[in-house]
Design an enzyme around this catalytic site. Structure first.
Site, short mmCIF file in Angstrom:
data_model
loop_
_atom_site.label_atom_id
_atom_site.label_comp_id
_atom_site.label_asym_id
_atom_site.label_seq_id
_atom_site.Cartn_x
_atom_site.Cartn_y
_atom_site.Cartn_z
N GLU A 117 0.81 -1.23 0.00
CA GLU A 117 0.00 0.00 0.00
C GLU A 117 0.84 1.28 0.00
O GLU A 117 0.43 2.31 -0.52
CB GLU A 117 -0.95 0.03 1.19
CG GLU A 117 -2.09 -0.98 1.11
CD GLU A 117 -1.74 -2.31 1.75
OE1 GLU A 117 -0.54 -2.55 2.06
OE2 GLU A 117 -2.67 -3.13 1.94
N LYS A 174 -17.18 0.12 6.08
CA LYS A 174 -17.73 -0.86 5.15
C LYS A 174 -19.24 -0.68 4.94
O LYS A 174 -19.74 -0.80 3.83
CB LYS A 174 -17.43 -2.27 5.68
CG LYS A 174 -17.89 -3.34 4.74
CD LYS A 174 -17.30 -4.69 5.07
CE LYS A 174 -17.96 -5.73 4.15
NZ LYS A 174 -17.05 -6.74 3.70
N PHE A 224 -11.50 -6.56 14.03
CA PHE A 224 -10.46 -7.09 13.15
C PHE A 224 -10.13 -6.07 12.06
O PHE A 224 -11.01 -5.51 11.42
CB PHE A 224 -10.92 -8.40 12.52
CG PHE A 224 -9.93 -8.96 11.53
CD1 PHE A 224 -8.67 -9.37 11.95
CD2 PHE A 224 -10.23 -9.02 10.18
CE1 PHE A 224 -7.74 -9.86 11.05
CE2 PHE A 224 -9.30 -9.51 9.26
CZ PHE A 224 -8.05 -9.93 9.70
#
Lengths: 162, 565
Positions: free
Chosen positions: B50, B162, B112
């Site tokens: 990244e 998300k 997570f």
């Protein structure tokens, strides 16, 4: 030298953290910082008391202005500001002459007694910095159990604004 | 109108913003985005780390002037962008980086792959956002692009939970941005500009000190016109290389710690120093109180915080350097006698500079071992006319590239100036090559720093990006070794890199062409072979191990106090 900086910011999450991390990241001092909503709920007002020479204060105001969420920065010099601080004090006193003396002094400083208990006393003091400093010095010999200060809040005075 | 998902809204806004290229890396938190990505025209380049996605977006932005875009997943994907963001932030590079985030109900629960990336990147972005509702997404993405590209540019991070990119709502067409506290000032104050020109006209020993701001503002042409019309010598910072043609006799080259003798002497002796889009960085000024001590200083910058931050300024001009230079050039037209007198009045000064130029040129001793400076000179010579894009890693390779390559064009030089990020060069070159597939893109690297992002050889091979990596291999972390030699009694503590891979085999393992030169007479033919090859190449050039970068101003000394050999 002490300076009071008044900052209008967008009332968004994380703004306080942006201001605080600007001060810590660039090594500027914060003596006190207060923040609360203004009459417009989307805008908050902060009063920051800091110290430094003219060069540092100039950098602080410029850096604050550079933050995207900061709408307005005004450095309030002593001649154009009204600044106040509030202090809450809790004393351990069991009545008698000591208590009377304390109450009289609180009166001298135009303080208010918020709670009068058998063993303790809670007092509110409001005023400009010099008065608060003087009052705390005079009241220091009494048994102060706890103290809570708001830090300075300030506004520019209309009558003297250029 | 139909409700669409956050991922689709994001892709549509990117399209409206004119984004053609995204560098990215998928992950659980951004899987919805990747699900819709192939339906849009945006080209996506899959990097191998990244950090490289962000450097590639940065290189793309520097080479094109457009806003670079990277997208990564949450947690480690997000934290891996930090170095890239800090690199772009220090060099004012416009960029928008999107990070995935765990769903909003999980934020703060140590879920997570959760990281408080907005908190982590607050000090190394121009601004950042956490999008909490899909209804806010369109407005925030537009604001992010507006902030990144306007004023003093910089990277902006947008954190996308998300459930926000999976959530649905109506896309509101071109929703307005609402930034009460943000309106950069572009127009320089006419009175200040007039004052500045008057002071410049009176100057006997003027110097233009030019930084990366001139390149960011696309103002190189007007700067060159102004300098030539007034016959004022120009020195550039590391970031300003390319803003003024170095083959012009008015060019002083770079100034500062590894600046040329004539540039540092000219600045020190100047009576008027005009800074355009530069920020008086410590690597430029050396000891601040001796920096242009007798000069009136005029400072043009779009960022008011840069003015009088390190050095007191006599005439500050806050504004877009392109606007100010444009107005200055206009002013010259209306004051021809002043312009002529000014241009003709510096002959003695220019003669003095010419003497300094002859006294100590940038030089090196040729030897049986390849000298790194010779390699850079050869690269410059062989590519003249090709208008190549040159990126660097950080350290000696970067300084030799800055000193010995002759820069004539803006936006052809990609280097991490402010942060000094090793591992920047290859991914940045990759980003520039994506933007300009036909141009020659060269990464001048060191054997140490190339190892920090060499995994991107896989990316350049996958997309056939014909980047040429030229490794000046001296077996040391050379710049630190140089400091150890000069200031720590040659105590080479942990700067010996004698366990590097075989770079030729490494290139071949990735499917690139690997070449090696070990003798001076091989350099030219190997470089020609590399430049002629249609695909990516790694050239391992074994150079003199203990060669130093000179001139050198020891940290904290006056810039006129140079070690010359």
């Amino acid at each position: 030298m002490k300076h009071i900086i008044s900052v209008l910011v967008e009332n968004e999450f994380g703004v306080l953290s942006r201001i605080a991390s600007l001060f810590s990241g660039r090594g500027f001092n914060i003596e006190s910082l207060t923040v609360a909503e203004t009459e417009d709920k989307t805008i908050s007002s902060m009063t920051i008391v800091t110290h430094g020479d003219d060069h540092i204060i100039e950098q602080i105001t410029k850096q604050l202005n550079k933050l995207i969420n900061v709408i307005k920065v005004v450095e309030l010099t002593e001649s154009v500001q009204m600044a106040r601080e509030m202090v809450l004090l809790k004393f351990a006193v069991n009545g008698g002459a000591k208590r009377l003396e304390l109450l009289r002094l609180v009166e001298v400083y135009q303080g208010r007694v918020l709670e009068l208990g058998v063993r303790s006393l809670i007092v509110e003091l409001t005023g400009e910095r010099a008065k608060i400093v003087a009052a705390l010095e005079v009241l220091a010999p009494f048994a102060i159990k706890e103290i809570s200060r708001t830090g300075m809040v300030a506004l520019a005075r209309d009558s003297i604004k250029s | 109108m139909k409700e669409i998902s956050g991922a689709q809204i994001l892709l549509e806004v990117l399209q409206e913003q004119g984004v053609e290229v995204i560098f990215g890396y998928p992950g659980g938190a951004v899987i919805n985005f990747y699900d819709h990505l192939p339906d849009y025209t945006c080209r996506h380049f899959l990097v191998r780390h990244e950090q490289a996605a962000v450097h590639a977006a940065d290189g793309y932005a520097r080479a094109t002037g457009k806003i670079g875009v990277a997208l990564v997943t949450s947690g480690p994907g997000a934290t891996n962008t930090v170095t890239g963001l800090a690199t772009a932030s220090m060099d004012s590079i416009p960029m928008v980086v999107f990070t995935g985030q765990v769903p909003t109900p999980l934020i703060g629960n140590d879920a997570f792959q959760e990281a408080d990336i907005v908190g982590i990147t607050r000090p190394c972005t121009k601004h950042n956002f956490l999008v909490k509702r899909v209804e806010d997404l369109e407005r925030i993405v537009n604001e992010a692009f507006h902030i990144a590209g306007s004023g003093r540019p910089g990277p902006v991070l947008v954190d996308l939970p998300k459930d926000v990119i999976a959530g649905k709502c109506l896309k509101k067409v071109a929703e307005k941005t609402s930034l009460k506290g943000y309106s950069p000032n572009y127009a320089g104050h006419p009175g200040q500009i007039q004052r500045a020109i008057e002071v410049i006209f009176q100057a006997k020993r003027p110097v233009f000190y030019v930084g990366g701001g001139v390149i960011l503002a696309d103002a190189a042409e007007n700067l060159t016109a102004l300098a030539r019309a007034l016959q004022i010598p120009v020195t550039t910072t590391l970031m300003g290389l390319g803003a003024f043609p170095e083959d012009d006799s008015l060019s002083l080259g770079m100034l500062g710690m590894h600046g040329t003798y004539r540039a540092n002497m000219a600045v020190t002796e100047s009576d008027v120093l005009v800074a355009f889009g530069a920020r008086f960085d410590d690597r430029v000024t050396g000891r601040v109180d001796t920096f242009a001590a007798d000069a009136k200083i005029i400072h043009v910058d779009i960022d008011p915080t840069s003015i009088s931050k390190n050095v007191d300024v006599d005439i500050p001009i806050v504004g877009d350097v392109a606007d100010v230079l444009g107005k200055m050039v206009e002013l010259l037209k209306t004051s021809e006698p002043g312009t002529k007198a000014c241009a003709g009045g510096h002959n003695e000064w220019l003669a003095e500079i010419a003497r300094w130029r002859e006294l100590h040129k940038l030089s090196y001793q040729q030897y049986e071992i390849i000298k790194p400076q010779f390699v850079v000179e050869k690269i410059s010579e062989l590519t003249r006319g090709d208008n190549p894009i040159v990126s660097t890693e950080v350290g000696q390779n970067q300084m030799w590239a800055a000193q010995f390559f002759t820069f004539t064009q803006p936006r052809s030089w990609l280097t991490s100036g402010g942060l000094g990020t090793m591992g920047y060069g290859l991914p940045a070159a990759m980003g520039a090559q994506v933007a300009f597939p036909e141009r020659l893109v060269i990464d001048i690297a060191g054997d140490g720093s190339i190892q920090m992002n060499s995994q991107e050889l896989a990316t350049v091979v996958q997309y056939n990006l014909p980047v040429k990596v030229i490794i000046l291999n001296n077996g040391y972390l050379g710049m630190v070794r140089q400091w150890q030699e000069l200031f720590f009694d040659k105590h080479y503590s942990f700067t010996t890199m004698n366990h590097a891979p075989d770079f030729v085999k490494l290139a071949e393992a990735y499917g690139a062409l690997g070449l090696r030169a070990t003798k001076p007479q091989e350099v030219e033919s190997i470089l020609k072979q590399a430049f002629a090859h249609p695909g990516p190449v790694v050239v391992d050039i074994v150079v003199a191990p203990e060669e130093n970068v000179y001139p050198m101003v020891p940290a904290g000394e006056a810039i006129s106090n140079m070690l010359l050999v």
